[in-house]
Design an enzyme around this catalytic site. Structure first.
Site, short mmCIF file in Angstrom:
data_model
loop_
_atom_site.label_atom_id
_atom_site.label_comp_id
_atom_site.label_asym_id
_atom_site.label_seq_id
_atom_site.Cartn_x
_atom_site.Cartn_y
_atom_site.Cartn_z
N ARG A 105 44.45 3.35 37.69
CA ARG A 105 44.97 2.01 37.99
C ARG A 105 44.21 1.51 39.21
O ARG A 105 44.28 2.11 40.28
CB ARG A 105 46.47 2.04 38.27
CG ARG A 105 46.97 0.75 38.89
CD ARG A 105 48.46 0.65 38.96
NE ARG A 105 49.02 0.40 37.63
CZ ARG A 105 50.26 -0.05 37.42
NH1 ARG A 105 51.05 -0.31 38.44
NH2 ARG A 105 50.71 -0.26 36.19
N HIS A 132 45.96 -4.74 30.96
CA HIS A 132 47.01 -3.72 31.08
C HIS A 132 47.37 -3.24 29.67
O HIS A 132 48.47 -3.48 29.17
CB HIS A 132 48.22 -4.33 31.79
CG HIS A 132 49.23 -3.32 32.26
ND1 HIS A 132 49.02 -1.96 32.21
CD2 HIS A 132 50.48 -3.48 32.80
CE1 HIS A 132 50.09 -1.34 32.70
NE2 HIS A 132 50.98 -2.24 33.05
N GLN A 135 50.71 -1.21 28.63
CA GLN A 135 51.95 -1.98 28.51
C GLN A 135 52.10 -2.59 27.13
O GLN A 135 53.20 -2.70 26.59
CB GLN A 135 51.98 -3.08 29.59
CG GLN A 135 53.27 -3.86 29.62
CD GLN A 135 54.46 -3.02 30.09
OE1 GLN A 135 54.39 -2.37 31.11
NE2 GLN A 135 55.54 -3.04 29.33
N ASP A 220 55.75 -12.35 33.10
CA ASP A 220 55.31 -11.33 34.07
C ASP A 220 55.38 -11.99 35.45
O ASP A 220 55.58 -13.21 35.55
CB ASP A 220 53.86 -10.92 33.72
CG ASP A 220 53.28 -9.81 34.60
OD1 ASP A 220 54.06 -9.15 35.31
OD2 ASP A 220 52.05 -9.62 34.58
N CYS A 260 57.26 -6.93 31.56
CA CYS A 260 56.74 -5.57 31.78
C CYS A 260 57.35 -4.89 33.00
O CYS A 260 57.26 -3.67 33.12
CB CYS A 260 55.22 -5.58 31.88
SG CYS A 260 54.58 -6.45 33.32
N ARG A 288 57.25 2.90 27.53
CA ARG A 288 55.99 3.30 28.18
C ARG A 288 55.80 4.81 28.04
O ARG A 288 54.68 5.28 27.79
CB ARG A 288 56.02 2.92 29.68
CG ARG A 288 56.01 1.44 29.97
CD ARG A 288 54.71 0.78 29.61
NE ARG A 288 53.56 1.38 30.27
CZ ARG A 288 53.16 1.12 31.50
NH1 ARG A 288 53.79 0.21 32.21
NH2 ARG A 288 52.10 1.72 32.02
N1 NVA Z 1 50.42 -8.58 36.36
C1 NVA Z 1 51.09 -7.55 37.13
C2 NVA Z 1 51.57 -6.46 36.25
C3 NVA Z 1 52.36 -5.39 36.97
C4 NVA Z 1 52.75 -4.25 36.08
C5 NVA Z 1 50.16 -7.03 38.20
O1 NVA Z 1 48.97 -6.84 37.93
O2 NVA Z 1 50.62 -6.82 39.33
N1 CP Z 2 54.85 -2.37 34.07
C1 CP Z 2 54.22 -1.52 34.90
O1 CP Z 2 53.05 -1.20 34.72
O2 CP Z 2 55.00 -1.05 35.89
P1 CP Z 2 54.50 -0.23 37.17
O3 CP Z 2 53.67 -1.17 38.01
O4 CP Z 2 55.76 0.18 37.87
O5 CP Z 2 53.69 0.95 36.74
#
Ligand code: NVA
Ligand code: CP
Length: 304
Positions: A105, A132, A135, A220, A260, A288
């Site tokens: 990540r 992502h 998800q 989101d 998500c 997930r």
């Molecule tokens: N769009 C959000 C998703 C978090 C799971 C981010 O990138 O922070």
């Molecule tokens: N939805 C998601 O990816 O959650 P986290 O940021 O908690 O991993």
């Protein structure tokens, strides 16, 4: 010898493979519910590199590897040499010589691509600024469990044209659904991705028009990780696209809605919709775990 399969975007899967992973996820979920242990991968190790915060992604991958009888290792750039400038290529070569799977990540999608290019084991994108895909496995599993096939259905994305929205565009192509993106001007998704999928993806700058006839509404956070400084201006621009009871009432009467998580109540989604006992959002979050177990199994079985 089979080549190493990576999962950097949904496009790394065929439509059949995507559907297969969803079906397997539901099977693994049932096994777990029934207490049928499934330690298929003893001694396998997953390295998880997190340059951004996470609750769901970390817990689901770590628990998933424990269920498989393997091990997951948490690595953060701030306490590995990656954060001190060791090249991604060198890190990939070394880490992948010691583990069986890598999940990353991070911010730049190109960093995950570079790691994968130098990794001898499958690399999974656990979220980048651009995509992502994990998800979407969980979201689509949740849809299939509640409603069956999604082909020909209408999905409406509400809010920011962000990493999740981009993965929804890829899912629309692979699973053959129509995607309406309801977003303010200036917050549209990547224009090249949009142009490449213009046969099934449309943009609406009016929230009421965007949700008409929708089978599924998805939203989101308005400011993604790394955009914290833009919170106020984004909240102002995206307020008309809040997922609330009024907007949901304009979609199909049996429409589902997803998020998500993490959710900011009374920003992108109302407290009321989060508290609705009928919501599938908690199922979506739990999925997930099951979806990523199916993904890890797929990658381990399809790589040399
Ligand atoms: N769009 C959000 C998703 C978090 C799971 C981010 O990138 O922070
Ligand atoms: N939805 C998601 O990816 O959650 P986290 O940021 O908690 O991993």
């Amino acid at each position: 010898m089979t080549a190493t399969r990576h999962f950097l975007t949904l496009n790394d899967l065929s439509s059949e493979e995507f559907r297969g992973i969803i079906a397997r996820a539901t099977e693994l979920k049932k096994m777990q519910r029934e207490g049928v242990s499934h330690p298929y991968y003893p001694n396998k190790v997953l390295a998880m590199i997190f340059a951004k915060a996470s609750t769901r992604t970390r817990v689901s991958f770590e628990a998933g590897m424990a269920h498989f009888g393997g091990h997951a290792m948490f690595l953060s750039p701030s306490d590995t040499q990656l954060g001190r400038g060791e090249p991604i290529a060198d890190s990939a070569r070394v880490i992948s010589s010691m583990v069986d799977l890598v999940m990353i990540r991070t911010f730049e999608h190109s960093d995950v691509e570079e790691f994968a290019a130098h990794s001898s084991v499958p690399v999974i994108n656990g979220l980048t600024n651009d995509y992502h895909p994990c998800q979407l496995l969980a979201d689509m599993q949740t849809w299939f469990e509640n409603r069956g096939n999604i082909s020909g259905r209408r999905v409406t994305w509400l809010g920011d044209g962000n990493n999740m929205c981009h993965s929804y565009i890829n899912a629309a192509k692979l699973l053959d659904f129509e995607l309406v993106i309801g977003c303010p001007e200036g917050y549209e998704p990547n224009s090249e991705l949009l142009a490449a999928n213009s046969d099934r993806v449309i943009i609406k700058h009016d929230a009421n028009e965007a949700v008409a006839n929708a089978d599924l509404l998805v939203t989101d956070v308005w400011a993604s990780m790394g955009q914290e400084d833009e919170q106020i201006e984004r909240a102002r621009a995206m307020a008309p696209f809040q997922l609330n009871g009024a907007l949901l009432g304009k979609a199909k009467s049996d429409a589902l809605y997803m998020h998500c998580l993490p959710a900011y109540r009374d920003k992108e989604i109302t407290t009321e919709l989060m508290a609705n006992p009928e919501t599938v959002i908690w199922q979506e979050a739990e999925n997930r775990l099951h979806a990523q177990k199916a993904l890890m199994e797929f990658l381990l079985e399809h790589s040399s």
